[in-house]
Write a protein that holds these residues in place. Structure first.
Motif, PDB file in Angstrom:
ATOM      1  N   ARG A  12     -12.461 -33.094  -2.872  1.00 37.73           N
ATOM      2  CA  ARG A  12     -13.174 -31.827  -2.985  1.00 37.73           C
ATOM      3  C   ARG A  12     -13.421 -31.580  -4.466  1.00 37.73           C
ATOM      4  O   ARG A  12     -12.488 -31.608  -5.276  1.00 37.73           O
ATOM      5  CB  ARG A  12     -12.342 -30.696  -2.383  1.00 37.73           C
ATOM      6  CG  ARG A  12     -12.983 -29.324  -2.452  1.00 37.73           C
ATOM      7  CD  ARG A  12     -12.288 -28.357  -1.506  1.00 37.73           C
ATOM      8  NE  ARG A  12     -10.864 -28.267  -1.777  1.00 37.73           N
ATOM      9  CZ  ARG A  12     -10.275 -27.255  -2.415  1.00 37.73           C
ATOM     10  NH1 ARG A  12     -11.004 -26.261  -2.886  1.00 37.73           N
ATOM     11  NH2 ARG A  12      -8.977 -27.227  -2.590  1.00 37.73           N
ATOM     12  N   ARG A  65      -7.557 -28.179   5.731  1.00 38.75           N
ATOM     13  CA  ARG A  65      -8.895 -27.589   5.835  1.00 38.75           C
ATOM     14  C   ARG A  65      -9.861 -28.228   4.843  1.00 38.75           C
ATOM     15  O   ARG A  65     -11.044 -28.438   5.145  1.00 38.75           O
ATOM     16  CB  ARG A  65      -8.803 -26.080   5.589  1.00 38.75           C
ATOM     17  CG  ARG A  65     -10.149 -25.364   5.592  1.00 38.75           C
ATOM     18  CD  ARG A  65     -10.885 -25.509   6.914  1.00 38.75           C
ATOM     19  NE  ARG A  65     -12.184 -24.896   6.880  1.00 38.75           N
ATOM     20  CZ  ARG A  65     -12.420 -23.613   7.172  1.00 38.75           C
ATOM     21  NH1 ARG A  65     -11.404 -22.812   7.496  1.00 38.75           N
ATOM     22  NH2 ARG A  65     -13.642 -23.128   7.130  1.00 38.75           N
ATOM     23  N   ASP A  69     -13.489 -29.955   5.588  1.00 38.58           N
ATOM     24  CA  ASP A  69     -14.718 -29.525   4.933  1.00 38.58           C
ATOM     25  C   ASP A  69     -15.461 -30.696   4.289  1.00 38.58           C
ATOM     26  O   ASP A  69     -16.693 -30.812   4.407  1.00 38.58           O
ATOM     27  CB  ASP A  69     -14.404 -28.467   3.882  1.00 38.58           C
ATOM     28  CG  ASP A  69     -13.978 -27.138   4.495  1.00 38.58           C
ATOM     29  OD1 ASP A  69     -14.187 -26.954   5.705  1.00 38.58           O
ATOM     30  OD2 ASP A  69     -13.428 -26.299   3.754  1.00 38.58           O
ATOM     31  N   GLN A  73     -19.152 -32.261   5.254  1.00 40.96           N
ATOM     32  CA  GLN A  73     -20.234 -32.405   4.286  1.00 40.96           C
ATOM     33  C   GLN A  73     -20.750 -33.842   4.257  1.00 40.96           C
ATOM     34  O   GLN A  73     -21.960 -34.083   4.209  1.00 40.96           O
ATOM     35  CB  GLN A  73     -19.754 -32.009   2.894  1.00 40.96           C
ATOM     36  CG  GLN A  73     -20.815 -32.151   1.818  1.00 40.96           C
ATOM     37  CD  GLN A  73     -21.980 -31.210   2.007  1.00 40.96           C
ATOM     38  OE1 GLN A  73     -21.852 -30.023   1.840  1.00 40.96           O
ATOM     39  NE2 GLN A  73     -23.124 -31.760   2.387  1.00 40.96           N
TER      40      GLN A  73
END
Length: 305
Positions: A12, A65, A69, A73
């Protein structure tokens, strides 16, 4: 378009744009904030997809989480994620990219050991690698996992990026890879000595060619050297003044790989790589927004200059 498997980091990205990077004890207002799919593996996968390749990722995220995510994506970007392991008890890697005045950035990396690939992870997904037309391997992964990926790649075009973890990994990389790429800080580990300036970097690339690869790309300050049997090209950094250098090397590797996979000669592939890097550095964060038509125009304009 043939299939590409990218072996590497999935993370991330938190991109914070500020007017100035504060000194110790200081603070600065954030002017822009972006949260993105990132990591070297994911960046290269997105770039390959934008250039028309079918892509699968092989990496690790947490069973959290953030992992959900980033995988969502990647899937939205058209990237296959069946090869991404979700590891219990491990946080998904977080990269914080603080972007100040144009070209100035600080990168903070929170990557737990469990967010890296193991040989067992790679063996469990060896079918992906055996079926690929091209395999891109980030050498920032542990050496045993890199060696396992190289062994499983079969007859694919193999492109290795970064600095090998140890002498054994280095030997396997040079034996197995069709193309290798290293930036300025990584070149010494790959070459075995520290090239300084363009002439020494050309010599270093030529020495590496004698050890196995057919294409070698090494950064040399504000230029890149790409060499092959019987020739080389010295590429300037193209485009305008960079906003954020994050992801430029990833775009370079992806474009080089896709061009070689399409049968382009090494010189043409090198110019594709330079043009792709130039597109990425114009915006904050490492996520590539590549436009193939614009890339071709950049190559035509600068190569013909």
């Amino acid at each position: 378009m043939p299939g590409v498997v990218v072996v590497g980091q999935v993370a991330r990205d938190l991109v914070l744009v500020v007017d100035r990077v504060p000194e110790e004890g200081g603070s600065a207002d954030v002017r822009e904030r972006r949260e993105l799919l990132g990591g070297k593996g994911a960046n290269q996968a997105v770039a390959c997809r934008r250039l028309g390749a079918a892509v699968e990722l092989l990496g690790v995220v947490g069973a959290d989480r953030a992992g959900e995510d980033v995988l969502a994506q990647a899937a939205a970007d058209g990237i296959g994620v069946a090869g991404v392991l979700r590891r219990e008890g491990v946080p998904t890697a977080l990269l914080v990219d603080v972007v100040g005045p144009p070209g100035v950035r600080r990168l903070l990396e929170d990557v737990a050991p469990g967010a890296l690939l193991t040989p067992e992870d790679v063996r469990a997904r060896a079918g992906l690698l055996r079926d690929a037309d091209a395999v891109l391997v980030q050498l920032q992964q542990p050496g045993p996992a890199v060696v396992e990926a190289l062994a499983a790649a079969g007859g694919a075009l193999v492109v290795a990026d970064g600095a090998p973890a140890d002498a054994r990994t280095r030997r396997r990389v040079l034996d197995a890879a069709d193309a290798v790429r290293a930036d300025g800080s990584e070149a010494e580990a790959l070459v075995g000595w520290a090239p300084r300036g363009v002439p020494e970097t050309v010599r270093a690339a030529q020495e590496l060619l004698e050890e196995g690869p057919r294409v070698v790309a090494l950064a040399a300050g504000e230029t890149d050297v790409v060499a092959w049997a019987g020739g080389h090209v010295v590429l300037p950094h193209l485009g305008e003044e960079p906003v954020d250098p994050t992801g430029a090397g990833d775009a370079f590797v992806a474009a080089l790989a896709v061009a070689l996979l399409r049968g382009e000669d090494p010189a043409t592939a090198a110019w594709w790589a330079a043009a792709a890097a130039a597109q990425v550095v114009g915006t904050p964060g490492g996520r590539p927004h590549l436009d193939p038509d614009r890339l071709r125009e950049t190559v035509r304009r600068h190569r013909g200059a």
